[in-house]
Write a protein that holds these residues in place. Structure first.
Motif, PDB file in Angstrom:
ATOM      1  N   ASP A   2      36.008  36.383 -16.615  1.00  0.00           N
ATOM      2  CA  ASP A   2      35.424  36.875 -15.507  1.00  0.00           C
ATOM      3  C   ASP A   2      33.840  36.817 -15.588  1.00  0.00           C
ATOM      4  O   ASP A   2      33.009  36.430 -14.547  1.00  0.00           O
ATOM      5  CB  ASP A   2      35.870  38.126 -14.873  1.00  0.00           C
ATOM      6  N   ALA A   3      33.363  37.264 -16.615  1.00  0.00           N
ATOM      7  CA  ALA A   3      31.966  37.277 -16.709  1.00  0.00           C
ATOM      8  C   ALA A   3      31.527  36.841 -18.128  1.00  0.00           C
ATOM      9  O   ALA A   3      31.177  37.874 -19.372  1.00  0.00           O
ATOM     10  CB  ALA A   3      31.300  38.736 -16.422  1.00  0.00           C
ATOM     11  N   PRO A   4      31.769  35.589 -18.655  1.00  0.00           N
ATOM     12  CA  PRO A   4      31.460  35.293 -20.014  1.00  0.00           C
ATOM     13  C   PRO A   4      30.314  35.672 -20.661  1.00  0.00           C
ATOM     14  O   PRO A   4      30.333  36.013 -21.787  1.00  0.00           O
ATOM     15  CB  PRO A   4      31.895  33.655 -20.053  1.00  0.00           C
ATOM     16  N   GLY A   5      29.110  35.623 -20.065  1.00  0.00           N
ATOM     17  CA  GLY A   5      27.613  36.136 -20.529  1.00  0.00           C
ATOM     18  C   GLY A   5      27.808  37.284 -20.803  1.00  0.00           C
ATOM     19  O   GLY A   5      27.271  37.894 -22.056  1.00  0.00           O
ATOM     20  N   ALA A   6      28.471  38.255 -20.035  1.00  0.00           N
ATOM     21  CA  ALA A   6      28.365  39.710 -20.291  1.00  0.00           C
ATOM     22  C   ALA A   6      29.195  40.020 -21.588  1.00  0.00           C
ATOM     23  O   ALA A   6      29.037  40.674 -22.298  1.00  0.00           O
ATOM     24  CB  ALA A   6      28.978  40.360 -18.972  1.00  0.00           C
ATOM     25  N   TYR A   7      30.366  39.312 -21.417  1.00  0.00           N
ATOM     26  CA  TYR A   7      31.089  39.406 -22.679  1.00  0.00           C
ATOM     27  C   TYR A   7      30.533  39.031 -23.977  1.00  0.00           C
ATOM     28  O   TYR A   7      30.710  39.817 -24.986  1.00  0.00           O
ATOM     29  CB  TYR A   7      32.609  38.652 -22.513  1.00  0.00           C
ATOM     30  N   THR A   8      29.762  37.954 -24.067  1.00  0.00           N
ATOM     31  CA  THR A   8      29.096  37.416 -25.304  1.00  0.00           C
ATOM     32  C   THR A   8      27.916  38.648 -25.603  1.00  0.00           C
ATOM     33  O   THR A   8      27.942  38.931 -26.697  1.00  0.00           O
ATOM     34  CB  THR A   8      28.434  36.090 -24.996  1.00  0.00           C
ATOM     35  N   ILE A   9      27.261  39.116 -24.734  1.00  0.00           N
ATOM     36  CA  ILE A   9      26.321  39.948 -24.880  1.00  0.00           C
ATOM     37  C   ILE A   9      26.818  41.462 -25.682  1.00  0.00           C
ATOM     38  O   ILE A   9      26.318  41.973 -26.462  1.00  0.00           O
ATOM     39  CB  ILE A   9      25.662  40.376 -23.743  1.00  0.00           C
ATOM     40  N   LEU A  10      27.967  41.638 -24.820  1.00  0.00           N
ATOM     41  CA  LEU A  10      28.673  42.963 -25.325  1.00  0.00           C
ATOM     42  C   LEU A  10      29.209  42.830 -26.628  1.00  0.00           C
ATOM     43  O   LEU A  10      29.069  43.583 -27.602  1.00  0.00           O
ATOM     44  CB  LEU A  10      29.803  43.312 -24.452  1.00  0.00           C
ATOM     45  N   ASP A  11      29.673  41.463 -26.962  1.00  0.00           N
ATOM     46  CA  ASP A  11      30.211  41.152 -28.325  1.00  0.00           C
ATOM     47  C   ASP A  11      29.138  41.289 -29.433  1.00  0.00           C
ATOM     48  O   ASP A  11      29.357  41.670 -30.520  1.00  0.00           O
ATOM     49  CB  ASP A  11      30.905  40.060 -28.353  1.00  0.00           C
ATOM     50  N   ALA A  34      24.384  33.207 -24.682  1.00  0.00           N
ATOM     51  CA  ALA A  34      25.323  33.920 -23.652  1.00  0.00           C
ATOM     52  C   ALA A  34      24.823  33.189 -22.045  1.00  0.00           C
ATOM     53  O   ALA A  34      23.733  33.018 -21.820  1.00  0.00           O
ATOM     54  CB  ALA A  34      24.724  35.377 -23.484  1.00  0.00           C
ATOM     55  N   LYS A  35      25.723  33.031 -21.587  1.00  0.00           N
ATOM     56  CA  LYS A  35      25.756  32.392 -19.968  1.00  0.00           C
ATOM     57  C   LYS A  35      25.064  33.146 -19.241  1.00  0.00           C
ATOM     58  O   LYS A  35      25.642  34.568 -18.895  1.00  0.00           O
ATOM     59  CB  LYS A  35      27.012  31.911 -19.726  1.00  0.00           C
ATOM     60  N   ALA A  36      23.983  32.759 -18.506  1.00  0.00           N
ATOM     61  CA  ALA A  36      23.193  34.050 -17.599  1.00  0.00           C
ATOM     62  C   ALA A  36      24.231  34.166 -16.412  1.00  0.00           C
ATOM     63  O   ALA A  36      24.962  33.663 -16.062  1.00  0.00           O
ATOM     64  CB  ALA A  36      22.102  33.323 -16.950  1.00  0.00           C
ATOM     65  N   GLY A  37      24.110  35.534 -15.899  1.00  0.00           N
ATOM     66  CA  GLY A  37      25.013  36.084 -14.944  1.00  0.00           C
ATOM     67  C   GLY A  37      24.368  35.538 -13.600  1.00  0.00           C
ATOM     68  O   GLY A  37      23.163  35.265 -13.540  1.00  0.00           O
ATOM     69  N   ASN A  38      25.123  35.838 -12.507  1.00  0.00           N
ATOM     70  CA  ASN A  38      24.761  35.593 -11.275  1.00  0.00           C
ATOM     71  C   ASN A  38      24.831  36.960 -10.310  1.00  0.00           C
ATOM     72  O   ASN A  38      25.584  36.631  -9.318  1.00  0.00           O
ATOM     73  CB  ASN A  38      25.706  34.225 -10.798  1.00  0.00           C
ATOM     74  N   GLY A  39      24.587  37.736 -10.784  1.00  0.00           N
ATOM     75  CA  GLY A  39      24.646  39.179 -10.020  1.00  0.00           C
ATOM     76  C   GLY A  39      25.921  39.471 -10.143  1.00  0.00           C
ATOM     77  O   GLY A  39      26.119  40.663  -9.337  1.00  0.00           O
ATOM     78  N   GLU A  40      26.761  39.342 -10.983  1.00  0.00           N
ATOM     79  CA  GLU A  40      27.992  39.926 -10.921  1.00  0.00           C
ATOM     80  C   GLU A  40      28.048  41.411 -11.427  1.00  0.00           C
ATOM     81  O   GLU A  40      27.087  41.734 -12.439  1.00  0.00           O
ATOM     82  CB  GLU A  40      29.038  39.294 -12.265  1.00  0.00           C
ATOM     83  N   THR A  41      28.544  42.235 -10.844  1.00  0.00           N
ATOM     84  CA  THR A  41      28.642  43.568 -11.232  1.00  0.00           C
ATOM     85  C   THR A  41      29.498  44.007 -12.418  1.00  0.00           C
ATOM     86  O   THR A  41      30.565  43.531 -12.785  1.00  0.00           O
ATOM     87  CB  THR A  41      29.016  44.561 -10.248  1.00  0.00           C
ATOM     88  N   ILE A  42      28.944  44.731 -13.621  1.00  0.00           N
ATOM     89  CA  ILE A  42      29.201  45.014 -14.648  1.00  0.00           C
ATOM     90  C   ILE A  42      29.558  46.522 -14.748  1.00  0.00           C
ATOM     91  O   ILE A  42      28.562  47.318 -14.799  1.00  0.00           O
ATOM     92  CB  ILE A  42      28.719  44.564 -16.208  1.00  0.00           C
ATOM     93  N   ASN A  43      30.959  47.315 -14.784  1.00  0.00           N
ATOM     94  CA  ASN A  43      30.911  48.712 -14.581  1.00  0.00           C
ATOM     95  C   ASN A  43      30.826  49.227 -16.236  1.00  0.00           C
ATOM     96  O   ASN A  43      31.960  48.789 -16.971  1.00  0.00           O
ATOM     97  CB  ASN A  43      32.076  48.980 -14.043  1.00  0.00           C
ATOM     98  N   LEU A  44      29.981  49.968 -16.714  1.00  0.00           N
ATOM     99  CA  LEU A  44      30.052  50.239 -18.045  1.00  0.00           C
ATOM    100  C   LEU A  44      30.222  52.079 -17.789  1.00  0.00           C
ATOM    101  O   LEU A  44      29.702  52.750 -16.962  1.00  0.00           O
ATOM    102  CB  LEU A  44      28.755  50.233 -18.853  1.00  0.00           C
ATOM    103  N   VAL A  45      31.210  52.365 -18.627  1.00  0.00           N
ATOM    104  CA  VAL A  45      31.622  54.083 -18.747  1.00  0.00           C
ATOM    105  C   VAL A  45      30.912  54.648 -19.922  1.00  0.00           C
ATOM    106  O   VAL A  45      31.163  53.964 -21.147  1.00  0.00           O
ATOM    107  CB  VAL A  45      33.081  53.899 -18.460  1.00  0.00           C
TER     108      VAL A  45
END
Ligand code: PBE
Length: 266
Positions: free
Chosen positions: A106-115, A159-170
């Motif tokens: 769903d959000a490969p760039g966010a996944y890469t950054i978190l990884d 990391a692929k740049a996001g396009n405003g996708e929301t990432i919910n972090l807890v």
């Protein structure tokens, strides 16, 4: 006996934090392991613990708190961990990043950054001290990322740049996690994601990533502190591995106290 003297001075109280924290279960285990039958672990919050420590420290009074490293308290006060020969608090640990299933698609760039997120105790301590000194967590995170472009560049590399996708972090309102979560949130924002931070309790933090109501967290202390939560949910989320190595939990006292080991509390 030393334990009686210290016990009388402190009302046989160990100042704890939030009831669900791993360090609370470890402290109760220590009370059993060392047969500290007279001692009580006081529940509260990380902020209340820090306030009690400050008050006692300023008056040079004896106090025993549940403490962990990295933490700003060690650069603010002269403190020591009580030795733990029975290893009730486990050994040196790692903090893991955990994401929900499907985030990679769903959000490969966010996944890469978190990884790729990975830093050192000295890094997180900088942010923690800044926040403790009154800087807003978001500003402290921005300040750190601005000053550490090389490190941040490694996290965002490829990391692929996001396009405003929301990432919910807890996250839980522990000082370590306030710092780390704000920093990774800032980096995700700088790369095109819209980040929403939700402060929750530790059980719901794990459950949220497992049931996909949250996208991820950077706050799993492993292998022992959060072992119970991890075991319960490990088939339902993706463990991206360590983002920081070298944490430690235990009972912490001011250096002016003349005890050195949890055994001295008996
Ligand atoms: N802590 C800080 C947490 C993990 C991070 C040590 C207070 C705990 O005990 O669960």
């Amino acid at each position: 006996k030393g334990g009686n003297r210290i016990g009388t001075q402190t009302d046989y109280k160990i100042i704890g934090i939030e009831p669900g924290a791993g360090i609370m279960a470890q402290s109760n285990k220590a009370i059993k392991d060392y047969q500290l039958d007279q001692w009580q672990l006081q529940e509260g919050s990380s902020a209340a613990m820090a306030a009690e420590l400050k008050k006692a420290y300023n008056q040079k009074k004896p106090i025993i708190v549940t403490g962990w490293s990295p933490h700003w308290m060690f650069s603010t006060y002269d403190l020591k961990f009580l030795e733990d020969p029975k290893k009730s608090f486990g050994a040196v640990e790692d903090i893991h990043t955990i994401v929900r299933k499907g985030l990679e698609q769903d959000a490969p760039g966010a996944y890469t950054i978190l990884d790729q997120f990975s830093w050192e105790p000295a890094d997180i301590e900088k942010v923690m001290v800044d926040i403790k000194d009154g800087t807003d967590p978001e500003k402290a995170a921005k300040k750190w990322t601005d000053a550490n472009k090389d490190k941040v560049g490694q996290w965002t590399n490829g990391a692929k740049a996001g396009n405003g996708e929301t990432i919910n972090l807890v996250y839980v309102a522990w000082d370590t996690e306030i710092a780390s979560t704000n920093v990774i949130a800032k980096v995700l924002e700088q790369n095109g994601f819209h980040v929403k931070l939700s402060q929750v309790e530790v059980g719901p933090m794990f459950a949220g990533v497992a049931n996909k109501s949250a996208d991820g967290m950077v706050s799993a202390w492993l292998p022992s502190t959060h072992a119970e939560y991890y075991k319960q949910y490990k088939n339902d989320f993706i463990d991206l591995g360590s983002n920081l190595h070298g944490t430690k939990n235990g009972l912490v006292v001011p250096k002016y106290m003349d005890i050195n080991s949890i055994e001295d509390l008996k």
